[in-house]
Design a protein around this motif. Structure first.
Motif, PDB file in Angstrom:
ATOM      1  N   GLU B 176     -21.954 -78.398  11.435  1.00  0.00           N
ATOM      2  CA  GLU B 176     -21.453 -77.665  12.593  1.00  0.00           C
ATOM      3  C   GLU B 176     -20.309 -78.457  13.207  1.00  0.00           C
ATOM      4  O   GLU B 176     -20.371 -79.690  13.281  1.00  0.00           O
ATOM      5  CB  GLU B 176     -22.598 -77.511  13.603  1.00  0.00           C
ATOM      6  N   LEU B 177     -19.291 -77.744  13.641  1.00  0.00           N
ATOM      7  CA  LEU B 177     -18.148 -78.430  14.246  1.00  0.00           C
ATOM      8  C   LEU B 177     -18.376 -78.590  15.738  1.00  0.00           C
ATOM      9  O   LEU B 177     -18.831 -77.672  16.410  1.00  0.00           O
ATOM     10  CB  LEU B 177     -16.863 -77.621  14.022  1.00  0.00           C
ATOM     11  N   GLY B 178     -18.017 -79.747  16.234  1.00  0.00           N
ATOM     12  CA  GLY B 178     -18.137 -79.991  17.670  1.00  0.00           C
ATOM     13  C   GLY B 178     -16.952 -79.409  18.430  1.00  0.00           C
ATOM     14  O   GLY B 178     -16.001 -78.902  17.839  1.00  0.00           O
ATOM     15  N   SER B 179     -17.010 -79.502  19.741  1.00  0.00           N
ATOM     16  CA  SER B 179     -15.909 -79.071  20.595  1.00  0.00           C
ATOM     17  C   SER B 179     -14.644 -79.856  20.239  1.00  0.00           C
ATOM     18  O   SER B 179     -14.687 -81.060  20.020  1.00  0.00           O
ATOM     19  CB  SER B 179     -16.293 -79.336  22.051  1.00  0.00           C
ATOM     20  N   GLU B 212     -18.646 -70.113   7.294  1.00  0.00           N
ATOM     21  CA  GLU B 212     -19.111 -68.801   7.746  1.00  0.00           C
ATOM     22  C   GLU B 212     -19.034 -68.662   9.271  1.00  0.00           C
ATOM     23  O   GLU B 212     -18.861 -67.567   9.797  1.00  0.00           O
ATOM     24  CB  GLU B 212     -20.538 -68.544   7.243  1.00  0.00           C
ATOM     25  N   ALA B 213     -19.133 -69.764   9.977  1.00  0.00           N
ATOM     26  CA  ALA B 213     -19.070 -69.720  11.441  1.00  0.00           C
ATOM     27  C   ALA B 213     -17.649 -69.519  11.961  1.00  0.00           C
ATOM     28  O   ALA B 213     -17.451 -69.223  13.138  1.00  0.00           O
ATOM     29  CB  ALA B 213     -19.649 -71.015  12.016  1.00  0.00           C
ATOM     30  N   LEU B 214     -16.661 -69.677  11.090  1.00  0.00           N
ATOM     31  CA  LEU B 214     -15.271 -69.562  11.544  1.00  0.00           C
ATOM     32  C   LEU B 214     -14.882 -68.113  11.780  1.00  0.00           C
ATOM     33  O   LEU B 214     -15.316 -67.213  11.048  1.00  0.00           O
ATOM     34  CB  LEU B 214     -14.320 -70.146  10.492  1.00  0.00           C
ATOM     35  N   ASP B 215     -14.024 -67.898  12.776  1.00  0.00           N
ATOM     36  CA  ASP B 215     -13.440 -66.572  12.954  1.00  0.00           C
ATOM     37  C   ASP B 215     -12.329 -66.389  11.904  1.00  0.00           C
ATOM     38  O   ASP B 215     -12.026 -67.298  11.132  1.00  0.00           O
ATOM     39  CB  ASP B 215     -12.928 -66.384  14.388  1.00  0.00           C
ATOM     40  N   MET B 216     -11.723 -65.191  11.881  1.00  0.00           N
ATOM     41  CA  MET B 216     -10.744 -64.926  10.823  1.00  0.00           C
ATOM     42  C   MET B 216      -9.542 -65.858  10.915  1.00  0.00           C
ATOM     43  O   MET B 216      -8.992 -66.275   9.898  1.00  0.00           O
ATOM     44  CB  MET B 216     -10.283 -63.461  10.876  1.00  0.00           C
ATOM     45  N   GLU B 217      -9.120 -66.159  12.123  1.00  0.00           N
ATOM     46  CA  GLU B 217      -7.936 -67.019  12.242  1.00  0.00           C
ATOM     47  C   GLU B 217      -8.229 -68.417  11.709  1.00  0.00           C
ATOM     48  O   GLU B 217      -7.376 -69.054  11.101  1.00  0.00           O
ATOM     49  CB  GLU B 217      -7.430 -67.030  13.688  1.00  0.00           C
ATOM     50  N   GLY B 218      -9.446 -68.885  11.918  1.00  0.00           N
ATOM     51  CA  GLY B 218      -9.846 -70.164  11.352  1.00  0.00           C
ATOM     52  C   GLY B 218      -9.918 -70.105   9.829  1.00  0.00           C
ATOM     53  O   GLY B 218      -9.485 -71.019   9.128  1.00  0.00           O
ATOM     54  N   ARG B 219     -10.448 -69.006   9.317  1.00  0.00           N
ATOM     55  CA  ARG B 219     -10.544 -68.851   7.857  1.00  0.00           C
ATOM     56  C   ARG B 219      -9.158 -68.814   7.219  1.00  0.00           C
ATOM     57  O   ARG B 219      -8.950 -69.337   6.128  1.00  0.00           O
ATOM     58  CB  ARG B 219     -11.316 -67.573   7.530  1.00  0.00           C
ATOM     59  N   LEU B 220      -8.226 -68.176   7.926  1.00  0.00           N
ATOM     60  CA  LEU B 220      -6.850 -68.124   7.416  1.00  0.00           C
ATOM     61  C   LEU B 220      -6.274 -69.535   7.334  1.00  0.00           C
ATOM     62  O   LEU B 220      -5.584 -69.880   6.369  1.00  0.00           O
ATOM     63  CB  LEU B 220      -5.985 -67.240   8.329  1.00  0.00           C
ATOM     64  N   THR B 281     -20.075 -80.206  -2.359  1.00  0.00           N
ATOM     65  CA  THR B 281     -20.520 -80.058  -0.977  1.00  0.00           C
ATOM     66  C   THR B 281     -19.812 -81.075  -0.104  1.00  0.00           C
ATOM     67  O   THR B 281     -19.714 -82.257  -0.455  1.00  0.00           O
ATOM     68  CB  THR B 281     -22.047 -80.243  -0.890  1.00  0.00           C
ATOM     69  N   ILE B 282     -19.269 -80.586   0.987  1.00  0.00           N
ATOM     70  CA  ILE B 282     -18.572 -81.444   1.946  1.00  0.00           C
ATOM     71  C   ILE B 282     -19.385 -81.409   3.237  1.00  0.00           C
ATOM     72  O   ILE B 282     -19.724 -80.329   3.729  1.00  0.00           O
ATOM     73  CB  ILE B 282     -17.159 -80.892   2.242  1.00  0.00           C
ATOM     74  N   ASP B 283     -19.662 -82.573   3.756  1.00  0.00           N
ATOM     75  CA  ASP B 283     -20.406 -82.623   5.012  1.00  0.00           C
ATOM     76  C   ASP B 283     -19.415 -82.698   6.174  1.00  0.00           C
ATOM     77  O   ASP B 283     -18.740 -83.705   6.354  1.00  0.00           O
ATOM     78  CB  ASP B 283     -21.330 -83.844   5.017  1.00  0.00           C
ATOM     79  N   ALA B 284     -19.346 -81.605   6.922  1.00  0.00           N
ATOM     80  CA  ALA B 284     -18.407 -81.576   8.056  1.00  0.00           C
ATOM     81  C   ALA B 284     -19.137 -81.665   9.385  1.00  0.00           C
ATOM     82  O   ALA B 284     -18.556 -81.438  10.435  1.00  0.00           O
ATOM     83  CB  ALA B 284     -17.566 -80.303   8.001  1.00  0.00           C
ATOM     84  N   ASP B 285     -20.413 -82.006   9.317  1.00  0.00           N
ATOM     85  CA  ASP B 285     -21.199 -82.030  10.546  1.00  0.00           C
ATOM     86  C   ASP B 285     -20.690 -83.139  11.465  1.00  0.00           C
ATOM     87  O   ASP B 285     -20.671 -84.319  11.093  1.00  0.00           O
ATOM     88  CB  ASP B 285     -22.680 -82.248  10.218  1.00  0.00           C
ATOM     89  N   GLY B 286     -20.288 -82.730  12.640  1.00  0.00           N
ATOM     90  CA  GLY B 286     -19.869 -83.722  13.630  1.00  0.00           C
ATOM     91  C   GLY B 286     -18.628 -84.511  13.278  1.00  0.00           C
ATOM     92  O   GLY B 286     -18.426 -85.607  13.814  1.00  0.00           O
ATOM     93  N   ALA B 478      -9.264 -70.389  17.366  1.00  0.00           N
ATOM     94  CA  ALA B 478      -8.608 -71.435  16.580  1.00  0.00           C
ATOM     95  C   ALA B 478      -9.510 -71.957  15.484  1.00  0.00           C
ATOM     96  O   ALA B 478      -9.477 -73.116  15.133  1.00  0.00           O
ATOM     97  CB  ALA B 478      -8.153 -72.583  17.472  1.00  0.00           C
ATOM     98  N   GLY B 479     -10.320 -71.082  14.967  1.00  0.00           N
ATOM     99  CA  GLY B 479     -11.192 -71.522  13.901  1.00  0.00           C
ATOM    100  C   GLY B 479     -12.353 -72.317  14.435  1.00  0.00           C
ATOM    101  O   GLY B 479     -13.065 -72.989  13.704  1.00  0.00           O
ATOM    102  N   GLY B 480     -12.583 -72.279  15.700  1.00  0.00           N
ATOM    103  CA  GLY B 480     -13.778 -72.905  16.253  1.00  0.00           C
ATOM    104  C   GLY B 480     -14.956 -71.983  16.006  1.00  0.00           C
ATOM    105  O   GLY B 480     -14.912 -71.095  15.164  1.00  0.00           O
ATOM    106  N   VAL B 481     -15.964 -72.141  16.762  1.00  0.00           N
ATOM    107  CA  VAL B 481     -17.149 -71.324  16.554  1.00  0.00           C
ATOM    108  C   VAL B 481     -16.829 -69.870  16.914  1.00  0.00           C
ATOM    109  O   VAL B 481     -16.161 -69.588  17.905  1.00  0.00           O
ATOM    110  CB  VAL B 481     -18.297 -71.844  17.422  1.00  0.00           C
ATOM    111  N   GLU B 482     -17.290 -68.988  16.071  1.00  0.00           N
ATOM    112  CA  GLU B 482     -17.010 -67.576  16.260  1.00  0.00           C
ATOM    113  C   GLU B 482     -17.568 -67.107  17.592  1.00  0.00           C
ATOM    114  O   GLU B 482     -18.680 -67.452  17.966  1.00  0.00           O
ATOM    115  CB  GLU B 482     -17.688 -66.820  15.116  1.00  0.00           C
ATOM    116  N   GLU B 483     -16.765 -66.306  18.279  1.00  0.00           N
ATOM    117  CA  GLU B 483     -17.231 -65.803  19.557  1.00  0.00           C
ATOM    118  C   GLU B 483     -18.282 -64.719  19.343  1.00  0.00           C
ATOM    119  O   GLU B 483     -18.141 -63.860  18.484  1.00  0.00           O
ATOM    120  CB  GLU B 483     -16.050 -65.249  20.351  1.00  0.00           C
ATOM    121  N   VAL B 484     -19.312 -64.783  20.108  1.00  0.00           N
ATOM    122  CA  VAL B 484     -20.386 -63.797  19.963  1.00  0.00           C
ATOM    123  C   VAL B 484     -19.972 -62.529  20.696  1.00  0.00           C
ATOM    124  O   VAL B 484     -19.550 -62.566  21.847  1.00  0.00           O
ATOM    125  CB  VAL B 484     -21.698 -64.349  20.556  1.00  0.00           C
ATOM    126  N   ALA B 485     -20.087 -61.420  19.986  1.00  0.00           N
ATOM    127  CA  ALA B 485     -19.716 -60.140  20.601  1.00  0.00           C
ATOM    128  C   ALA B 485     -20.714 -59.793  21.703  1.00  0.00           C
ATOM    129  O   ALA B 485     -21.897 -60.121  21.609  1.00  0.00           O
ATOM    130  CB  ALA B 485     -19.716 -59.056  19.549  1.00  0.00           C
TER     131      ALA B 485
END
Lengths: 205, 486
Positions: B176-179, B212-220, B281-286, B478-485
């Motif tokens: 999970e990506l931090g702030s 998977e947690a990224l929004d489209m702009e982050g995925r791009l 596998t890449i560990d991106a946690d924190g 900005a590719g941070g955590v996807e905003e919850v609708a």
């Protein structure tokens, strides 16, 4: 369609003196800086080949290999050569400068594709082999280096070494079928059939 | 050999036939054209007396040479060469019946920003453009490939490219990506681990929780830099995030047609039991934000880590490359990139020139000012993005902080317009390449980073940790955590 100048040409071997261009990950921004891409033809690209790398701060030619091995036909490079931008300007500049073939450890894929489009064989060998060839050229600047695409060998001095040539590139060059436009244009009806099955393409032709 | 992946499925759907040289003839469903790599291709077409085969699948805009100062966009352009390129493009698209998003359209911008935001890029497509960052469109679950000019000629004349099928590497990004940590940091981490040539011969299928947690702009942003890792294409399987992004976009299907098309989109996603040529596998946690310290995008560290010592590298050539990088960047092993003096801050590009990128940077700039020694440029990736920012008052935040607020284009990413580094200036840049000379000066120095990090560097006049300016918990956009609708 009219015949074209390139497509019927069989390229079985290329030869000439060599030029070593050492370094891994040599990118296309070095090979052909973007500032020289503002021309609508490739005609002048040879003048811009490795433009910045070949000059010192006063704009005079430095001891870059391309300055020392003028007239060379075979470039010998290391790994991931031509990485970065897709600009065909890079191999166009090399070709127009006089490069007819490249021996290297590996190439970035778009660069290799562009070489194929232009009929420039880009063959590979391992690090040791490539380094030995680079050193030999340094010691024998007037020596001939021959890439035999058909036999998959490179010959220099008394040495003949085996090299790898991508199958598609070898077929294309040796059989003279590297004009992919003509080749694919002749398959128009098959393209229509493929398009008909794609849900997102309007069937208007 | 891979089987049942999105890549396999989309390839099969678009494969026309096998060519005599063993390559596949692949139909291209979306061909994007810009002014720099296409004029020669149109010229070749004319020589052969061929027409553009699929003008309805072809869209053009101008980006590389586009002036970004409003008053410099009047025609004819002051730069004769730029004017010639743009005029040639206008003539070519007009003669061929290709839709063109020019300055007057209000939709001009970087091809890889424009096509996604207009809904042109969709799952299950093949996308080609004479630009290596075409992998960007893989964010929708398509195959996007950069091509050279002779291949542009091929696509214009035949709708197809001759292509070799690649191996498929699944890149699982865990954690999970931090702030203050974004998609840009994820892709830099991937390149750090797999190398700048790690992807040669492969396409990357990105997946796992951090993707998977990224929004489209982050995925791009992630897919955009596949080529920096040597992978000609990179993609992410389409999911609800993808479909919701597409809904209502200008070129996306509407109503029932949307649902019908969605069935196709869902059908091309990789099967659960798909086989890959390999899986990493890449560990991106924190992870911390990443910044480059060298002269290729693989020479990158988490900002809390020291600049590496060339002796730490195993291969002779990696050592030499590191030495060359340290020499060019004028830094020493063991130093921190934090505090590295910055002369220019550049925010924009096909990697990070979208609305969420400017939103994230604006959070940092709000109430702050750009350091007096810093020239700061904000260049929206498209005119659409510029309008979105201006509707939200984001332009005011940038202008009040001391940024120049520009019009859309590639700008200082590769300096084909007037926006260039001078001398040995250091640029904190949200772009994708830190190659020597890339930003227009052979002595110029580029430090790649996320938009938030660019904003922090602009304020401090040196490389800084953007998280020091963000204390409001997890980020959105900005590719941070996807905003919850809601």
């Amino acid at each position: 369609m009219s015949s074209n100048d390139a497509g019927d040409q069989h390229i079985t071997d290329v030869s000439g003196t060599g030029v070593p261009i050492p370094g891994d990950d040599v990118d296309t921004d070095q090979i052909l800086p973007a500032k020289f891409m503002k021309e609508v033809t490739f005609d002048n690209m040879a003048d811009y080949l490795f433009y910045d790398a070949r000059r010192d701060d006063d704009g005079e030619f430095n001891d870059h290999p391309l300055n020392r091995f003028e007239g060379a036909s075979i470039a010998v490079v290391n790994s991931n050569f031509g990485c970065g931008s897709s600009r065909e300007h890079a191999p166009q500049a090399m070709m127009r400068w006089g490069i007819d073939g490249v021996v290297g450890e590996s190439y970035a894929e778009i660069f290799r594709d562009n070489c194929k489009s232009l009929g420039i064989p880009a063959v590979t060998a391992d690090h040791e082999t490539v380094t030995e060839l680079q050193e030999w050229i340094e010691a024998n600047p007037d020596g001939d280096v021959e890439i035999d695409v058909e036999a998959k060998t490179v010959t220099y001095g008394d040495e003949t070494i085996d090299v790898n040539v991508d199958d598609a590139m070898r077929e294309a060059l040796v059989e003279g079928i590297w004009d992919t436009t003509a080749l694919m244009y002749s398959n128009r009806s098959k393209v229509d059939a493929t398009v008909d099955e794609l849900p997102y393409v309007e069937g208007d032709d | 050999m891979s089987e049942g992946t999105l890549y396999d499925k989309v390839w099969e759907r678009h494969k026309v036939t096998e060519l005599p040289n063993g390559q596949d003839q692949l139909f291209i469903g979306l061909h994007l054209v810009h002014e720099v790599t296409s004029p020669q291709a149109f010229g070749m077409l004319r020589e052969r007396e061929l027409d553009v085969a699929y003008p309805d699948q072809t869209f053009a805009t101008t980006d590389h040479i586009a002036p970004t100062e409003a008053d410099k966009r009047e025609r004819p352009l002051a730069d004769d060469q730029a004017e010639e390129m743009l005029s040639a493009l206008e003539r070519n698209v007009s003669e061929s019946g290709i839709t063109f998003f020019g300055f007057e359209s209000g939709k001009q911008g970087i091809t890889h920003v424009v096509a996604p935001e207009l809904g042109l890029s969709q799952p299950g497509m093949t996308v080609a453009c004479g630009d290596s960052h075409t992998a960007t469109h893989g964010a929708f679950g398509s195959i996007g490939v950069g091509i050279g000019t002779s291949q542009i000629r091929d696509v214009l004349a035949t709708g197809c490219i001759a292509a070799d099928k690649q191996k498929v590497r699944r890149v699982n990004v865990e954690g999970e990506l931090g702030s203050g940590v974004y998609a840009k940091d994820v892709i830099l981490k991937v390149i750090q681990e797999l190398g700048v040539d790690g992807g040669v011969g492969h396409v990357y299928e990105y997946g796992g929780p951090a993707i998977e947690a990224l929004d489209m702009e982050g995925r791009l942003a992630v897919c955009n830099m596949s080529i920096e890792g040597g992978a000609r294409a990179g993609y992410i399987n389409p999911d609800e995030t993808t479909y919701e992004y597409l809904r209502g976009r200008e070129y996306a299907p509407e109503g029932d047609a949307f649902e019908e098309r969605k069935a196709y989109w869902e059908s091309v996603a990789s099967d659960d039991d798909a086989e890959y040529d390999d899986v990493v596998t890449i560990d991106a946690d924190g992870i911390d934000p990443l910044v480059t310290w060298g002269i290729n995008p693989g020479q990158v560290i988490e900002v809390s880590d020291p600049v590496p010592d060339p002796d730490d590298f195993e291969g002779r050539t990696d050592r030499e490359a590191a030495e060359q990088a340290l020499d060019h960047m004028e830094i020493e092993p063991g130093e921190s990139m934090l505090g590295y003096d910055v002369d220019v801050a550049f925010l924009g590009t096909c990697t990070n020139g979208r609305l969420s990128d400017f939103e994230e940077a604006a959070k940092i700039l709000e109430g702050n000012t750009v350091d007096e020694g810093v020239r700061a440029l904000a260049v929206p990736g498209s005119e659409t993005v510029r309008q979105q920012c201006e509707e939200r008052g984001i332009d005011e935040v940038f202008i009040n902080a001391g940024f120049q607020w520009r019009r859309a284009g590639c700008s200082m990413c590769l300096a084909m317009n007037d926006d260039a580094l001078e001398g040995d200036e250091v640029c904190a840049s949200s772009s994708n390449r830190n190659f020597i000379g890339r930003q227009g000066s052979k002595d110029g120095r580029t430090v790649l980073m996320s938009p938030a990090m660019v904003a922090a560097a602009a304020v401090e006049g040196e490389v800084a940790d953007a998280r020091d300016y963000l204390d409001d918990g997890p980020t959105g956009g900005a590719g941070g955590v996807e905003e919850v609708a809601d």
